[in-house]
Design an enzyme around this catalytic site. Structure first.
Site, PDB file in Angstrom:
ATOM      1  N   ASP A 333       0.696  -1.292   0.051  1.00 25.51           N
ATOM      2  CA  ASP A 333      -0.088  -0.002   0.008  1.00 25.51           C
ATOM      3  C   ASP A 333       1.043   1.455   0.006  1.00 25.51           C
ATOM      4  O   ASP A 333       1.969   1.262   0.465  1.00 25.51           O
ATOM      5  CB  ASP A 333      -0.937  -0.176   1.282  1.00 25.51           C
ATOM      6  N   GLU A 334       0.230   2.138  -0.606  1.00 26.27           N
ATOM      7  CA  GLU A 334       0.793   3.669  -0.390  1.00 26.27           C
ATOM      8  C   GLU A 334       2.394   3.754  -0.718  1.00 26.27           C
ATOM      9  O   GLU A 334       3.004   4.581   0.088  1.00 26.27           O
ATOM     10  CB  GLU A 334       0.498   4.272   1.078  1.00 26.27           C
TER      11      GLU A 334
HETATM   12  C1  NGO Z   1      -4.298   3.115   5.417  1.00 25.71           C
HETATM   13  C2  NGO Z   1      -2.749   2.960   5.691  1.00 25.71           C
HETATM   14  C3  NGO Z   1      -2.297   2.678   6.878  1.00 25.71           C
HETATM   15  C4  NGO Z   1      -2.836   3.749   8.013  1.00 25.71           C
HETATM   16  C5  NGO Z   1      -4.553   3.499   7.784  1.00 25.71           C
HETATM   17  C6  NGO Z   1      -4.859   4.338   8.945  1.00 25.71           C
HETATM   18  C7  NGO Z   1      -3.526   1.258   4.570  1.00 25.71           C
HETATM   19  C8  NGO Z   1      -3.716  -0.226   3.822  1.00 25.71           C
HETATM   20  N1  NGO Z   1      -2.503   2.043   4.640  1.00 25.71           N
HETATM   21  O1  NGO Z   1      -4.598   1.771   5.347  1.00 25.71           O
HETATM   22  O2  NGO Z   1      -0.672   2.974   6.875  1.00 25.71           O
HETATM   23  O3  NGO Z   1      -2.513   3.324   9.272  1.00 25.71           O
HETATM   24  O4  NGO Z   1      -4.929   3.778   6.792  1.00 25.71           O
HETATM   25  O5  NGO Z   1      -6.478   4.351   8.947  1.00 25.71           O
END
Ligand code: NGO
Length: 518
Positions: A333-334
């Protein structure tokens, strides 16, 4: 002194009498407040009573069945004081007992279903597989008064309405995630959580073991990950990590409760703790500083260095060897600072590493941008188009839509912990959705189940975690287990209210939402 003692004893005795006379014998099994709601409950208008002569019989000598029987005995004995014993048998026991039987004669029950037949003479719990017996045992606990959850001796009677419950889950994957990276939670906290999951027939614990703020599991071939990368957490506390022995202890404790542990090592982003521990994993070749803030999306492994893949292979190899469950979660993710042309080959190669170590790939929905390998599962949290890309590649979807299933979201603007970037999620919002109809193009056949992730930026101990978890976890458990057509908020909220007493008895620090008449 003596006088006041006598007086208070009279009051105490009167209270007991009032309590006893106020608890009518349960006669209607359909009135039992079971969560998740069973597939079918038929009442028979009588009741069964646990007495000092009641024992738990298991059919045959199987150690696993004896263990399930013992689990039930260990829950019932402290509050009832009845000293139930577990015995093996090959015939129907005498009147007044509980019998646990494995039988494959009823394929509808599947791998996790059970049938519970309660008559005034006998409780007979039948399942095709041990997991089903374990879930039937959880139902028996919920059929008894809430004080059965206390560990000190309580006044009886201990009665259960007669009838038949037939029950099996809708989805095979009913999970929750604990983020132990943003704040570390020790083995004891996780074990308590595993018991809470099992109580509501949930069967997966996903552990988010690494992130920018900390690396939380010992990797023997890369010891600095924990020696250095485990040393802090959000807000700058001391962090922590599980030794491999402790991790294995969690896995074993979970397995004994039919909960599968899925380890997640998030990559190529969310990797600052690793980047701070080993300079060679950085694009620059220079180690970063440890991080205790809450920003996301600023870190990346050097995706074009061979050492990165050696590192991942070692980590996956060590963790896969300690993890009997089928999945390894690669995060994904991200990765905002990884170029997409680097991200895709990275995810492709990491999938091969996971497969080479005998595990199936699970990853956040962004991994569907890569070429998914057979048996990969996409965890939908943010972008429906990513999840749809996964489905188009033949992957299954795990449903964790952040607007509905992120259990780290606040209930409303007055909530003391939690975030609200995705939504405020009140107890009814958490319950009132159906994974199979949420995203057009993703249906029941594409979905393996649901998971509620508890991200831990704002919570640092068990009480704070429980404030966010309860009473929403029960709703996610029911979404995962009970056919959607049997679910209805107005009926559910009455059952949930009755679990208030159970949660108090279990010392759960739940949020007393005004949506429920506790
Ligand atoms: C996102 C992020 C996380 C955060 C979270 C907080 C995902 C998959 N990546 O979810 O790093 O902690 O939101 O709600």
């Amino acid at each position: 002194m003596k006088k006041s003692f006598t007086f208070s004893s009279v009051i105490a005795a009167a209270t007991v009498l009032v309590q006893v006379s106020c608890t009518p014998t349960p006669m209607d099994l359909t009135k039992a407040n079971i969560i998740p709601k069973p597939v079918s409950v038929v009442q028979a208008g009588e009741s069964f009573k646990l007495t000092g002569r009641t024992n738990i019989y298991v059919q045959g000598e199987s150690a696993e069945l004896i263990q399930i029987g013992q689990f039930l005995a260990d829950k019932l004995n402290p509050p009832t004081g009845l000293g139930l014993e577990v015995k093996s048998t090959d015939k129907a026991p005498r009147s007044g007992n509980i019998l646990l039987v494995i039988s494959e004669a009823d394929p509808e029950l599947g791998d996790e279903g059970y049938e519970l037949v309660i008559t005034p003479k006998l409780i007979t719990l039948t399942a095709g597989k041990p997991a089903g017996l374990f879930y039937g045992v959880q139902t028996i606990r919920q059929l008894l008064p809430a004080k059965i959850e206390l560990d000190s001796l309580q006044e009886g009677p201990w009665e259960i309405a007669s009838g038949t419950i037939r029950d099996y889950p809708l989805y095979v994957y009913r999970g929750a995630m604990r983020d132990v990276a943003r704040h570390f939670f020790g083995v004891e906290d996780i074990k308590i959580f595993i018991d809470q999951l099992a109580y509501y027939k949930m069967n997966v614990l996903h552990l988010h073991l690494s992130d920018d703020q900390g690396w939380r599991v010992e990797i023997k071939s890369w010891p600095n990950l924990t020696a250095h990368g485990g040393k802090t957490q959000v807000g700058g506390g001391e962090g922590g990590f599980y030794t491999q022995e402790q991790y294995s202890d969690i896995v074993k404790y979970a397995a004994e409760r039919y909960v599968t542990v899925i380890p997640e090592i998030d990559m190529p982003g969310h990797t600052n703790a690793a980047l701070a521990s080993y300079p060679e994993l950085n694009i620059s070749g220079v180690a970063t500083e440890l991080y205790s803030g809450t920003e996301v999306g600023f870190s990346t492994l050097a995706t074009d260095k061979e050492i990165t893949y050696k590192f991942i292979d070692d980590v996956v190899s060590e963790l896969a060897a300690l993890t009997p469950g089928p999945y390894f979660h690669i995060g994904g993710d991200e990765s905002h600072v990884t170029k997409i042309e680097d991200y895709i080959p990275f995810v492709n190669r990491v999938q091969d590493i996971v497969l080479a170590h005998g595990k199936k790939v699970l990853g956040w929905d962004e991994i569907a941008l890569a070429t998914l390998k057979p048996d990969a599962t996409v965890q939908y949290w943010a972008r429906a188009e990513n999840a749809l890309k996964g489905v188009a590649q033949g992957a299954k979807v795990l449903m964790s839509p952040s607007k509905y299933a992120y259990i780290d979201m606040q209930y409303d603007s007055t909530s003391i912990y939690g975030l609200h970037w995705a939504a405020y999620i009140e107890v009814d919002d958490a319950y009132n959705w159906d994974p199979a109809t949420l995203v057009p193009g993703i249906g029941r056949e594409n979905i393996i189940g649901i998971e509620a992730p508890l991200w831990a930026e704002t919570i640092s101990n068990r009480q704070e975690a429980e404030y966010l978890l309860f009473p929403r976890l029960q709703g996610y458990a029911e979404i995962g287990w009970t056919p959607a057509g049997l679910r209805n908020w107005d009926e559910y909220k009455v059952r949930l209210a009755s679990h208030g007493e159970r949660m108090k008895a279990q010392k759960i620090s739940f949020y007393p939402s005004t949506k429920v008449d506790w």
